[in-house]
Design an enzyme around this catalytic site. Structure first.
Site, PDB file in Angstrom:
ATOM      1  N   SER A   1       8.559 111.149 -25.839  1.00  6.69           N
ATOM      2  CA  SER A   1       9.993 111.359 -25.993  1.00  6.69           C
ATOM      3  C   SER A   1      10.501 110.723 -27.284  1.00  6.69           C
ATOM      4  O   SER A   1      10.022 111.043 -28.372  1.00  6.69           O
ATOM      5  CB  SER A   1      10.710 110.818 -24.743  1.00  6.69           C
ATOM      6  OG  SER A   1      12.051 111.215 -24.690  1.00  6.69           O
TER       7      SER A   1
ATOM      8  N   ASP B   1       9.986 116.396 -20.178  1.00  3.21           N
ATOM      9  CA  ASP B   1       9.862 115.010 -20.626  1.00  3.21           C
ATOM     10  C   ASP B   1       8.508 114.380 -20.292  1.00  3.21           C
ATOM     11  O   ASP B   1       8.108 114.314 -19.128  1.00  3.21           O
ATOM     12  CB  ASP B   1      10.995 114.207 -19.964  1.00  3.21           C
ATOM     13  CG  ASP B   1      10.931 112.721 -20.238  1.00  3.21           C
ATOM     14  OD1 ASP B   1      10.402 112.323 -21.279  1.00  3.21           O
ATOM     15  OD2 ASP B   1      11.448 111.964 -19.387  1.00  3.21           O
TER      16      ASP B   1
END
Length: 297
Positions: free
Chosen positions: A51, A174
């Site tokens: 991320s 994610d």
């Protein structure tokens, strides 16, 4: 800061730099990496990011000094990126679509430069995402043509970003869901010296919160991903345990904030972000000294 196993032949050991995500808390890692750039500190064979951590590493690998700091304190503080109003109206809380567009116009990532540097120095860069179908981590090796897509997938936090990013016909989300601090992956890739940039204080224990249950509920049509979200705290905890007690022969240097950062995942206050960036710089200087004392005497 350093947790060490038994020492090996340093000439044959691989070294890895692992960067945790955390949304706007990633400004801490931006400070760490800017110091690494200034110090010409680059002993790593492998880079693995999740991320925001992956995004920070990409700028660093491209040699774009200061780009991360500018993004955190300018484009990423704008209402077009983080907006509760937009979210309540059915849009994204963190609008990666807008951010990727504005970055391309104002602060483009030099993907070709990053790929060229990696190839020339014979280094590996891994971006972690999560498969929506399996809930398992996807360890992606980017090239200049797909680096931005991989970074966007890794950064698309469920609930805060509505929808998935398609990677090679696979819906991805994610990376922090399935492997939030991929130290074990670095070890599997042969690294026995690992530096980990955290965005939480050392020993932080993640617990399921309201966001966990809401995200899991909203993604019930993807049952394996929903389950991975419910198990995320345990996954995170195992990575923290690895850092605290690495396998024999493995040394880990943890680069973490000395206390809870002033910034949260969606902070837009530039003064707080700048303060956390400076905290990252100080932690970066300490990390360089520690690494050199241990490995480069």
């Amino acid at each position: 800061m350093a947790k060490k196993g038994s020492r090996k032949n340093l000439k044959t050991e691989k070294s890895a730099l692992v960067a945790e995500g955390g949304g706007m808390r990633g400004v801490f890692a931006a400070g760490v990496l800017d110091v690494f750039f200034e110090e010409k500190f680059d002993p790593f064979n492998i880079y693995i990011g999740v991320s925001a951590g992956a995004c920070n590493l990409s700028s660093h690998l491209a040699g774009q000094y200061g780009r991360n700091r500018r993004l955190y304190t300018d484009q990423m503080t704008r209402d077009e990126f983080i907006s509760i109003g937009k979210f309540l109206a059915g849009g994204h809380m963190m609008d990666l679509d807008w951010l990727w567009d504005i970055m391309a116009k104002e602060e483009p990532l030099d993907t070709r430069g990053a790929a060229s540097n990696l190839s020339r120095k014979k280094k590996e860069f891994i971006i972690v995402a999560t498969s929506a179908a399996t809930g398992e981590p996807m360890y992606l090796s980017p090239g200049p043509e797909n680096m931005l897509d991989f970074l966007k997938a890794s950064s698309s936090v469920p609930l805060l970003y509505r929808g998935f990013i398609e990677i090679d016909s696979v819906q991805a989300t994610d990376g922090g869901v399935s492997d939030p601090i991929p130290v074990a992956r670095a070890f599997e890739m042969g690294a026995s010296r690992i530096a980990v940039i955290r965005t939480r204080p050392s020993g932080y224990v993640k617990r399921p919160g309201l966001e966990t249950f809401i995200s899991s509920r909203l993604l019930r049509r993807h049952p394996k991903l929903s389950l991975a979200i419910m198990k995320q705290a345990g996954t995170y905890g195992r990575s923290v345990e690895f850092i605290a007690d690495p396998p024999p022969g493995v040394s880990v240097i943890e680069i973490s904030p000395p206390r809870k950062l002033l910034s949260g995942r969606t902070t837009k206050d530039r003064m707080l972000l700048t303060a956390d960036y400076e905290t990252g710089r100080e932690s970066g200087r300490n990390a360089v000294r520690t690494w050199r004392e241990i490995f480069e005497q």
